[in-house]
Design a protein around this motif. Structure first.
Motif, PDB file in Angstrom:
ATOM      1  N   ASP A 198      65.221  66.141  38.875  1.00  0.00           N
ATOM      2  CA  ASP A 198      64.197  65.693  40.018  1.00  0.00           C
ATOM      3  C   ASP A 198      63.548  64.525  39.757  1.00  0.00           C
ATOM      4  OD1 ASP A 198      64.990  67.777  41.792  1.00  0.00           O
ATOM      5  OD2 ASP A 198      62.972  68.836  41.161  1.00  0.00           O
ATOM      6  N   ALA A 199      63.531  64.159  38.405  1.00  0.00           N
ATOM      7  CA  ALA A 199      62.737  63.083  37.797  1.00  0.00           C
ATOM      8  C   ALA A 199      63.400  61.648  38.113  1.00  0.00           C
ATOM      9  CB  ALA A 199      62.510  63.207  36.129  1.00  0.00           C
ATOM     10  N   GLY A 200      64.797  61.746  38.013  1.00  0.00           N
ATOM     11  CA  GLY A 200      65.405  60.547  38.329  1.00  0.00           C
ATOM     12  C   GLY A 200      66.077  60.249  36.952  1.00  0.00           C
ATOM     13  N   PRO A 201      66.908  59.257  36.626  1.00  0.00           N
ATOM     14  CA  PRO A 201      67.637  58.813  35.490  1.00  0.00           C
ATOM     15  C   PRO A 201      66.683  57.797  34.724  1.00  0.00           C
ATOM     16  CG  PRO A 201      68.458  57.429  37.480  1.00  0.00           C
ATOM     17  CD  PRO A 201      67.541  58.549  38.146  1.00  0.00           C
ATOM     18  N   PRO A 202      66.869  58.024  33.423  1.00  0.00           N
ATOM     19  CA  PRO A 202      66.165  57.448  32.431  1.00  0.00           C
ATOM     20  C   PRO A 202      66.525  55.831  32.611  1.00  0.00           C
ATOM     21  CG  PRO A 202      67.922  58.513  31.204  1.00  0.00           C
ATOM     22  CD  PRO A 202      67.895  58.921  32.664  1.00  0.00           C
ATOM     23  N   GLN A 203      65.573  55.093  31.950  1.00  0.00           N
ATOM     24  CA  GLN A 203      65.989  53.403  31.926  1.00  0.00           C
ATOM     25  C   GLN A 203      66.665  53.373  30.664  1.00  0.00           C
ATOM     26  OE1 GLN A 203      65.429  50.880  34.343  1.00  0.00           O
ATOM     27  NE2 GLN A 203      66.807  49.497  32.635  1.00  0.00           N
ATOM     28  N   LEU A 204      67.933  52.491  30.708  1.00  0.00           N
ATOM     29  CA  LEU A 204      68.673  52.333  29.585  1.00  0.00           C
ATOM     30  C   LEU A 204      68.557  51.039  29.102  1.00  0.00           C
ATOM     31  CD1 LEU A 204      70.896  53.095  27.367  1.00  0.00           C
ATOM     32  CD2 LEU A 204      72.603  52.567  29.245  1.00  0.00           C
ATOM     33  N   GLU A 205      68.347  50.664  27.963  1.00  0.00           N
ATOM     34  CA  GLU A 205      67.970  49.315  27.239  1.00  0.00           C
ATOM     35  C   GLU A 205      68.567  49.213  25.982  1.00  0.00           C
ATOM     36  OE1 GLU A 205      63.740  48.285  26.736  1.00  0.00           O
ATOM     37  OE2 GLU A 205      63.479  48.827  29.175  1.00  0.00           O
ATOM     38  N   ALA A 206      69.534  48.393  25.833  1.00  0.00           N
ATOM     39  CA  ALA A 206      70.173  48.156  24.434  1.00  0.00           C
ATOM     40  C   ALA A 206      69.312  47.307  23.542  1.00  0.00           C
ATOM     41  CB  ALA A 206      71.576  47.125  24.661  1.00  0.00           C
ATOM     42  N   ALA A 207      69.123  47.534  22.298  1.00  0.00           N
ATOM     43  CA  ALA A 207      68.178  47.316  21.342  1.00  0.00           C
ATOM     44  C   ALA A 207      68.781  46.418  20.153  1.00  0.00           C
ATOM     45  CB  ALA A 207      67.294  48.329  20.766  1.00  0.00           C
ATOM     46  N   CYS A 250      74.464  45.266  20.924  1.00  0.00           N
ATOM     47  CA  CYS A 250      75.189  45.795  22.087  1.00  0.00           C
ATOM     48  C   CYS A 250      74.349  45.263  23.285  1.00  0.00           C
ATOM     49  CB  CYS A 250      75.446  47.222  22.131  1.00  0.00           C
ATOM     50  SG  CYS A 250      73.707  48.205  22.185  1.00  0.00           S
ATOM     51  N   SER A 251      75.125  45.360  24.526  1.00  0.00           N
ATOM     52  CA  SER A 251      74.367  45.219  25.781  1.00  0.00           C
ATOM     53  C   SER A 251      74.997  46.122  26.851  1.00  0.00           C
ATOM     54  CB  SER A 251      74.755  43.820  26.487  1.00  0.00           C
ATOM     55  OG  SER A 251      76.187  43.736  26.424  1.00  0.00           O
ATOM     56  N   VAL A 252      74.208  46.517  27.602  1.00  0.00           N
ATOM     57  CA  VAL A 252      74.430  47.409  28.671  1.00  0.00           C
ATOM     58  C   VAL A 252      75.493  46.946  29.697  1.00  0.00           C
ATOM     59  CG1 VAL A 252      73.667  49.070  30.565  1.00  0.00           C
ATOM     60  CG2 VAL A 252      72.239  48.451  28.543  1.00  0.00           C
ATOM     61  N   GLY A 253      76.787  47.482  30.193  1.00  0.00           N
ATOM     62  CA  GLY A 253      77.535  47.037  30.964  1.00  0.00           C
ATOM     63  C   GLY A 253      77.436  48.047  32.217  1.00  0.00           C
ATOM     64  N   ARG A 254      78.439  48.283  32.797  1.00  0.00           N
ATOM     65  CA  ARG A 254      78.468  49.222  34.156  1.00  0.00           C
ATOM     66  C   ARG A 254      77.529  50.658  33.815  1.00  0.00           C
ATOM     67  NH1 ARG A 254      84.764  49.140  35.296  1.00  0.00           N
ATOM     68  NH2 ARG A 254      84.803  49.166  32.799  1.00  0.00           N
ATOM     69  N   VAL A 255      77.023  51.134  34.669  1.00  0.00           N
ATOM     70  CA  VAL A 255      76.249  52.217  34.761  1.00  0.00           C
ATOM     71  C   VAL A 255      76.419  52.976  35.917  1.00  0.00           C
ATOM     72  CG1 VAL A 255      73.866  53.354  34.450  1.00  0.00           C
ATOM     73  CG2 VAL A 255      74.483  51.251  33.097  1.00  0.00           C
ATOM     74  N   VAL A 256      76.832  54.437  35.991  1.00  0.00           N
ATOM     75  CA  VAL A 256      77.149  55.263  37.342  1.00  0.00           C
ATOM     76  C   VAL A 256      76.053  56.531  36.852  1.00  0.00           C
ATOM     77  CG1 VAL A 256      79.332  54.325  37.682  1.00  0.00           C
ATOM     78  CG2 VAL A 256      79.153  56.104  36.365  1.00  0.00           C
ATOM     79  N   VAL A 257      75.635  56.816  38.178  1.00  0.00           N
ATOM     80  CA  VAL A 257      74.647  58.138  37.849  1.00  0.00           C
ATOM     81  C   VAL A 257      75.120  59.152  39.152  1.00  0.00           C
ATOM     82  CG1 VAL A 257      72.123  58.889  37.909  1.00  0.00           C
ATOM     83  CG2 VAL A 257      72.904  56.827  36.908  1.00  0.00           C
ATOM     84  N   ASP A 258      74.919  60.119  38.911  1.00  0.00           N
ATOM     85  CA  ASP A 258      74.870  61.466  39.553  1.00  0.00           C
ATOM     86  C   ASP A 258      73.614  62.131  39.477  1.00  0.00           C
ATOM     87  OD1 ASP A 258      75.023  63.983  40.404  1.00  0.00           O
ATOM     88  OD2 ASP A 258      77.227  63.887  40.638  1.00  0.00           O
ATOM     89  N   GLU A 259      72.619  61.594  40.459  1.00  0.00           N
ATOM     90  CA  GLU A 259      71.503  62.023  40.516  1.00  0.00           C
ATOM     91  C   GLU A 259      70.945  63.707  40.681  1.00  0.00           C
ATOM     92  OE1 GLU A 259      68.073  59.806  41.766  1.00  0.00           O
ATOM     93  OE2 GLU A 259      68.974  58.016  41.785  1.00  0.00           O
ATOM     94  N   GLU A 260      72.046  64.251  41.494  1.00  0.00           N
ATOM     95  CA  GLU A 260      71.902  65.719  41.712  1.00  0.00           C
ATOM     96  C   GLU A 260      72.194  66.461  40.486  1.00  0.00           C
ATOM     97  OE1 GLU A 260      74.029  68.956  44.408  1.00  0.00           O
ATOM     98  OE2 GLU A 260      74.829  66.967  44.654  1.00  0.00           O
TER      99      GLU A 260
END
Length: 314
Positions: free
Chosen positions: A184-193, A196-206
């Motif tokens: 219910d809270a939704g997906p977290p925010q992903l950050e590369a530290a 590396c860097s963040v590429g493609r992101v897919v989410v199933d919120e259900e």
């Protein structure tokens, strides 16, 4: 990761759940407000609910269960100009939740803690349909998780440092699979530290499931190691419920896994335990942990896996 219901309990709850969804859907339609506007009004009252969660509530796919969601429903009644209790009174009892039910998912039965068909669909969408079956050319040598628990007991963030060793030339990315405990809270925010860097992101919120590419700053050749860092940050307060536990599921062996859980000084647990399970046919191994002077605990797994390893608390 909510414990599942039996077929019998689902059939008795469905009419009530449908009544809540229908009433909410009608009230939203009569108000003329979009879900974005409703979310903004909830946010102005200090209540964080994703648009996806609101959509699931009115469609009947999900029901408000956690305490912050119940609070949101009370405010929805005000925002939608409904009589107090007109929506709350239509909610069925919460499904079984809590540390005990979560522990059964995390340490017993099958180790996969989310529907495998959902993961396969996300892997196909991200361009890696055979990731579960194909031989991996990156070995996870070491992993360090630092989980931050907020004052309300929810999970504020997880910072991870991972070290890989390449088994073939040209290895340039790693697939991260993350299961949000509180969809219910939704997906977290992903950050590369780091590295590396963040590429493609897919989410199933259900299901609260995220699959993401972490692309290395440079390709890694056979025998070389590569270290990356990344952070998953949740919005709040209120922060997503974590069911008083944090764990990793390892599908392949790992040489060393270090897990830290850092608590807010105002929400220190009474007791903490390390737990691990290597086989669904064996009882979980458990060991009590001591909170240190920085309000944290840690546990280390050496040459562990496949299996589940984590920390839980009361």
């Amino acid at each position: 990761m909510t414990a599942g219901n039996s077929a019998d309990s689902n059939t008795t709850e469905e009419p009530v759940r449908d009544a809540f969804a229908a009433a909410l859907r009608s009230a939203i339609s009569d108000s003329g407000l979009s879900l974005d506007r409703i979310q903004a009004r909830l946010q102005s009252r200090g209540i964080a609910v994703s648009v996806t969660a609101l959509s699931y509530w009115q469609s009947g796919k999900r029901q408000p269960e956690r305490q912050s969601s119940i609070t949101a429903v009370r405010d929805l009644e005000l925002i939608l100009d409904l009589s107090p209790g007109s929506l709350l009174g239509l909610l069925p009892p919460p499904r079984p939740r809590g540390t005990s039910s979560r522990r059964k998912r995390a340490t017993g039965g099958q180790t996969l803690t989310f529907p495998q068909e959902v993961l396969r669909e996300l892997l196909e969408r991200i361009g890696a349909p055979d990731a579960l079956e194909q031989q991996q050319q990156l070995t996870l040598v070491g992993l360090h998780d630092r989980c931050h628990i907020a004052a309300d007991g929810g999970q504020r963030a997880v910072t991870a440092r991972a070290v890989f060793q390449a088994g073939a030339d040209g290895q340039d990315r790693w697939l991260l699979v993350y299961n949000q405990d509180d969809p219910d809270a939704g997906p977290p925010q992903l950050e590369a530290a780091r590295n590396c860097s963040v590429g493609r992101v897919v989410v199933d919120e259900e299901h609260g499931l995220t699959v993401a590419e972490l692309i290395f700053d440079r390709p890694v050749n056979r025998g070389e190691t590569h270290l990356i860092e990344y952070t998953l940050t949740n919005s709040g307060p209120p922060y997503p419920e974590c069911q008083n536990t944090h764990y990793r599921e390892f599908r392949r062996p790992i040489r060393e896994y270090l897990l830290e859980v850092q608590f807010d000084s105002s929400t220190l647990p009474q007791k903490c335990w390390e737990f691990s399970r290597k086989s669904p046919n064996r009882p979980a191994d458990r060991r009590e942990l001591t909170i240190d002077n920085t309000n944290g605990v840690h546990a280390v797994a050496i040459d562990f896996g496949p299996g589940v390893f984590g920390i839980d608390w009361t």
